[in-house]
Scaffold this motif. Structure first.
Motif, short mmCIF file in Angstrom:
data_model
loop_
_atom_site.label_atom_id
_atom_site.label_comp_id
_atom_site.label_asym_id
_atom_site.label_seq_id
_atom_site.Cartn_x
_atom_site.Cartn_y
_atom_site.Cartn_z
N UNK A 1 -11.05 -1.29 16.14
CA UNK A 1 -10.40 -0.94 14.88
C UNK A 1 -11.05 -1.69 13.72
N UNK A 2 -11.62 -0.98 12.76
CA UNK A 2 -12.20 -1.66 11.59
C UNK A 2 -11.12 -2.18 10.66
N UNK A 3 -11.52 -3.05 9.76
CA UNK A 3 -10.58 -3.58 8.77
C UNK A 3 -10.01 -2.42 7.96
N UNK A 4 -8.69 -2.39 7.73
CA UNK A 4 -8.09 -1.24 7.05
C UNK A 4 -8.43 -1.19 5.58
N UNK A 5 -8.29 -0.01 5.03
CA UNK A 5 -8.50 0.19 3.60
C UNK A 5 -7.21 0.76 3.02
N UNK A 6 -6.30 -0.13 2.63
CA UNK A 6 -5.03 0.30 2.06
C UNK A 6 -5.18 0.53 0.56
N UNK A 7 -4.25 1.29 0.00
CA UNK A 7 -4.29 1.62 -1.42
C UNK A 7 -3.06 1.06 -2.13
N UNK A 8 -3.22 0.66 -3.40
CA UNK A 8 -2.05 0.17 -4.15
C UNK A 8 -0.90 1.17 -4.08
N UNK A 9 0.28 0.64 -3.87
CA UNK A 9 1.46 1.47 -3.74
C UNK A 9 1.87 1.74 -2.31
N UNK A 10 0.95 1.57 -1.34
CA UNK A 10 1.31 1.77 0.06
C UNK A 10 2.52 0.89 0.39
N UNK A 11 3.53 1.50 1.02
CA UNK A 11 4.82 0.83 1.22
C UNK A 11 5.25 0.93 2.67
N UNK A 12 5.74 -0.20 3.20
CA UNK A 12 6.17 -0.28 4.60
C UNK A 12 7.59 -0.82 4.64
N UNK A 13 8.42 -0.21 5.48
CA UNK A 13 9.82 -0.60 5.60
C UNK A 13 10.04 -1.21 6.97
N UNK A 14 10.70 -2.38 7.00
CA UNK A 14 11.00 -3.07 8.26
C UNK A 14 12.51 -3.30 8.33
N UNK B 1 0.76 -4.14 -4.20
CA UNK B 1 0.75 -3.97 -5.65
C UNK B 1 -0.64 -3.66 -6.18
N UNK B 2 -1.62 -4.48 -5.76
CA UNK B 2 -2.99 -4.30 -6.25
C UNK B 2 -3.93 -5.09 -5.35
N UNK B 3 -5.21 -4.82 -5.51
CA UNK B 3 -6.24 -5.53 -4.77
C UNK B 3 -7.37 -5.92 -5.71
N UNK B 4 -7.76 -7.20 -5.65
CA UNK B 4 -8.97 -7.66 -6.30
C UNK B 4 -9.72 -8.45 -5.22
N UNK B 5 -9.90 -9.75 -5.41
CA UNK B 5 -10.44 -10.53 -4.31
C UNK B 5 -9.36 -10.90 -3.31
N UNK B 6 -8.12 -10.53 -3.64
CA UNK B 6 -6.97 -10.74 -2.76
C UNK B 6 -6.15 -9.46 -2.71
N UNK B 7 -5.30 -9.38 -1.69
CA UNK B 7 -4.32 -8.30 -1.62
C UNK B 7 -2.98 -8.87 -2.09
N UNK B 8 -2.40 -8.27 -3.12
CA UNK B 8 -1.16 -8.78 -3.72
C UNK B 8 0.00 -7.89 -3.29
N UNK B 9 1.00 -8.51 -2.66
CA UNK B 9 2.14 -7.79 -2.10
C UNK B 9 3.44 -8.23 -2.75
N UNK B 10 4.41 -7.34 -2.78
CA UNK B 10 5.79 -7.68 -3.14
C UNK B 10 6.67 -7.29 -1.97
N UNK B 11 7.82 -7.94 -1.85
CA UNK B 11 8.78 -7.55 -0.83
C UNK B 11 10.18 -7.95 -1.26
#
Length: 245
Positions: free
Chosen positions: A53-66, A75-85
């Protein structure tokens, strides 16, 4: 900061309690599973054949429910992946590797910042038997108490196998990844976490960790691609999960 002896004792006691409650640098998800969907006792492991499995390519706005109510959103990606929860810590930034400690997590009472030494991303592409080692320098700060603590962790992560993972969101072919982190301080217990990562989702569908003396489990209940993850749709999914039996 200099404190009288009595206040020093109280501060040390408070710090020890906080450290034990915040020992894990990896944000755990909610384990408020819908009734009947509790997967703490999963069926016997069913092996599967998965291509690396290669490293994933997620897009801003992708949402997961647990569980019933935890919403994890990119939220966004630059040199980091920024998440909210929706559960503490309410925001975090990561390398994009789900098994690596976040570089920064924020909650109302605690700020954690980490520097990683080594190459966690070398675990990609995921394949059974692959391992990676890296180190983490972690700084935890409780602003309201004017307290901080630093620690160093040595991490060892392994792709254990490929298996089926049965969660409320569906049945997924996954790679089972396990990580252990050992601190150079006796105040920090060894950390043990695992994930079932589904390549078709580009995200874990199950996470396990230890808290309160027992193993906790969080499983994926639903997901929305960024293009469809409007506030209205997210609210609709949460209403559905709240009434699930």
């Amino acid at each position: 900061m200099h404190l009288p002896p009595r206040r020093q004792h109280l501060a040390v006691a408070a710090l020890s309690t906080l450290l034990l409650s915040a020992c894990s640098g990896l944000p755990q998800l909610s384990d408020d599973l819908p009734p009947g969907a509790d997967s703490r006792t999963p069926p016997a492991t069913v092996p599967v054949a998965l291509a690396p499995a290669p490293r994933p390519s997620l897009r801003p706005g992708d949402t997961f429910f647990y569980g019933r109510s935890t919403v994890l959103r990119l939220l966004r990606q630059d040199d980091r992946a920024h998440w909210s929860r929706t559960s503490a810590p309410t925001a975090f930034a990561s390398t994009g590797d789900f098994f690596a400690p976040p570089l920064r997590t924020e909650s109302p009472s605690l700020l954690t910042e980490s520097t990683l030494e080594g190459r966690p991303a070398d675990l990609w592409p995921l394949a059974a038997g692959k391992t990676v080692r890296f180190s983490e320098r972690r700084q935890m700060t409780w602003p309201a108490l004017r307290l901080s603590r630093a620690a160093r962790f040595d991490w060892n992560c392994q792709v254990v196998d490929a298996r089926m993972s049965y969660v409320p969101a569906g049945d997924f072919e996954t790679f089972h990844v396990r990580c252990e982190g050992r601190s150079d301080s006796l105040l920090f217990p060894t950390e043990r976490l695992s994930w079932d990562y589904a390549p078709q989702m580009g995200h874990p569908v199950r996470q396990t960790w230890f808290a309160g003396g027992r193993e906790r489990v969080a499983t994926l209940s639903a997901s929305l691609p960024g293009a469809l993850a409007s506030e209205e749709r997210i609210a609709g999914v949460l209403r559905r999960l709240a009434t699930q039996r």
